[in-house]
Scaffold this motif. Structure first.
Motif, PDB file in Angstrom:
ATOM      1  N   GLN A  35      -5.212  -6.908  -3.609  1.00 16.23           N
ATOM      2  CA  GLN A  35      -5.820  -6.436  -2.388  1.00 16.23           C
ATOM      3  C   GLN A  35      -7.198  -7.322  -2.171  1.00 16.23           C
ATOM      4  OE1 GLN A  35      -6.162  -2.216  -2.976  1.00 16.23           O
ATOM      5  NE2 GLN A  35      -4.214  -1.837  -2.337  1.00 16.23           N
ATOM      6  N   HIS A  58      -5.056  -5.596   4.162  1.00 16.13           N
ATOM      7  CA  HIS A  58      -3.749  -4.829   4.425  1.00 16.13           C
ATOM      8  C   HIS A  58      -4.051  -3.751   5.637  1.00 16.13           C
ATOM      9  CE1 HIS A  58      -0.802  -5.968   1.606  1.00 16.13           C
ATOM     10  NE2 HIS A  58      -1.729  -5.796   0.370  1.00 16.13           N
ATOM     11  N   PRO A  98       0.902  -0.963   0.033  1.00 12.13           N
ATOM     12  CA  PRO A  98      -0.056  -0.097  -0.035  1.00 12.13           C
ATOM     13  C   PRO A  98       0.956   1.343  -0.211  1.00 12.13           C
ATOM     14  CG  PRO A  98       0.170  -0.849   2.327  1.00 12.13           C
ATOM     15  CD  PRO A  98       0.533  -2.107   1.364  1.00 12.13           C
TER      16      PRO A  98
END
Length: 365
Positions: free
Chosen positions: A344, A349, A305
């Protein structure tokens, strides 16, 4: 000791991990030839002490095993079944380390002797000693195979610690970037510790008190002698890489890929013309090698990220994000944004709690 990782196409490794997979599946009535399909190896080669194989051949065997076996515990069985002596001189060196701290340092420094699609980093963080697993050649694998390799490696690290200190030693915590799988109960059974899923990275933690403990088979003379042997083996791999492999390594170690052929040629004390000619003699080119490294770096950065596509384009040596997007579409068949969304969707995350963290020193103490 160097901890640079050879490029994945080089045949540097005894195929003992492939042999272990073949044995596991043979117990289920599956022939070794099925495990070896597409690897370029035959069953006889698995018993040849002179045979050497590449990470790419291991990936083909792991992929076959995953498709052939419907057992979600196969990765753990493989990892828990590989003990330190199975790794030859490298494993015996680790087994004879004088402390667990020494084991962490030497295992990280000499990991280039083991065929793996992952890279290990030893760290001390928040009162824990931990292994952090990052993608090496695994950065573009299908999710199922990627998670299989993570499971196998973490299980193998648990086995190694118990080889050193005894079966009563347990990890404190395991964290995984992938979401909780249907077979999550196997994690607790095989790793003997709590597991967290959807974390920002893959890691295995032990209480830092283990670092000062003395392994059961510690022997300073044996460890030193085997370290010399391992350093020699690493040097042989380095010598066998050819210029293409060394250029690949040099590019992988750059923080950004803006350096052109002239800058890389100067690190090898040769002209651009000489570098171009010698790479052509090995059947490749600087642009082809740089393309492979850019692909690897781009997928790694997109899995983390924070960095924008524009920033990743700059880091990977592209003049603008449009050129980067075109190259990424050629590599993967999807845009950077599509790749990031897909990643993702499979890997959560959450923001980790901040903790003091530092890597192990690789200096011998």
């Amino acid at each position: 000791m160097s901890h640079r990782i050879p490029p994945p196409w080089g045949r540097h490794y005894p195929p003992y991990q492939i042999a272990a997979i073949a044995r596991l599946l043979a117990d289920r009535g599956l022939p070794a030839s099925a495990v070896l399909a597409g690897t370029g190896l035959d069953p006889v080669a698995l018993d040849d002490v002179a045979c050497r194989s590449s990470v790419m051949q291991h990936l083909a065997a792991w992929r076959n095993a995953l498709e052939l076996a419907s057992d979600p515990g196969l990765s753990f069985q493989l990892g828990r079944g590989l003990h330190l002596p199975d790794h030859g001189s490298f494993g015996l060196m680790l087994l004879s380390c004088e402390s667990v701290s020494d084991y962490f340092r030497r295992a990280q420094a000499c990991q280039g002797l083991v065929a793996s699609a992952l890279t290990l980093e030893a760290r001390i963080e928040g009162g824990d000693a931990l292994w952090v697993l990052t993608d090496g050649a695994a950065h573009e694998l299908p999710n199922a195979l990627h998670d299989f390799l993570i499971e196998q490696q973490v299980a193998q690290l648990v086995t190694q610690m118990q080889d050193l200190l005894g079966p009563e030693v347990r990890p404190a915590l395991a964290r995984f970037a992938h979401p909780a799988p249907p077979h999550r109960a196997i994690y607790a059974q095989q790793l003997q510790c709590p597991s967290v899923f959807g974390w920002h990275r893959n890691e295995l933690r032990f209480d830092a008190e283990v670092l000062s403990r003395r392994p059961r088979l510690a022997n300073a003379f044996t460890a030193a002698a085997l370290q010399t042997a391992c350093e020699g083996a690493l040097a042989e791999i380095e010598d066998s890489l050819g210029l293409a492999g060394k250029v690949y390594q040099a590019l992988c170690m750059l923080p950004e890929l803006g350096a052109g052929m002239k800058a890389v040629a100067s690190t090898f004390q040769m002209t651009e013309r000489t570098l171009r000619r010698r790479l052509a003699g090995e059947g490749t080119s600087f642009s082809s090698i740089a393309d492979q490294v850019r692909h690897r770096m781009a997928t790694q950065h997109l899995q983390r990220p924070g960095a924008s596509v524009e920033q990743i384009a700059l880091i990977t040596g592209f003049s603008d994000s449009a050129n980067f997007r075109r190259a990424f579409l050629r590599w993967t068949g999807m845009t950077p944004a599509q790749f990031r969304r897909q990643h993702q969707a499979h890997h959560g995350h959450p923001q980790p709690a901040r903790a003091a963290s530092h890597p192990f020193s690789l200096a011998t103490q």
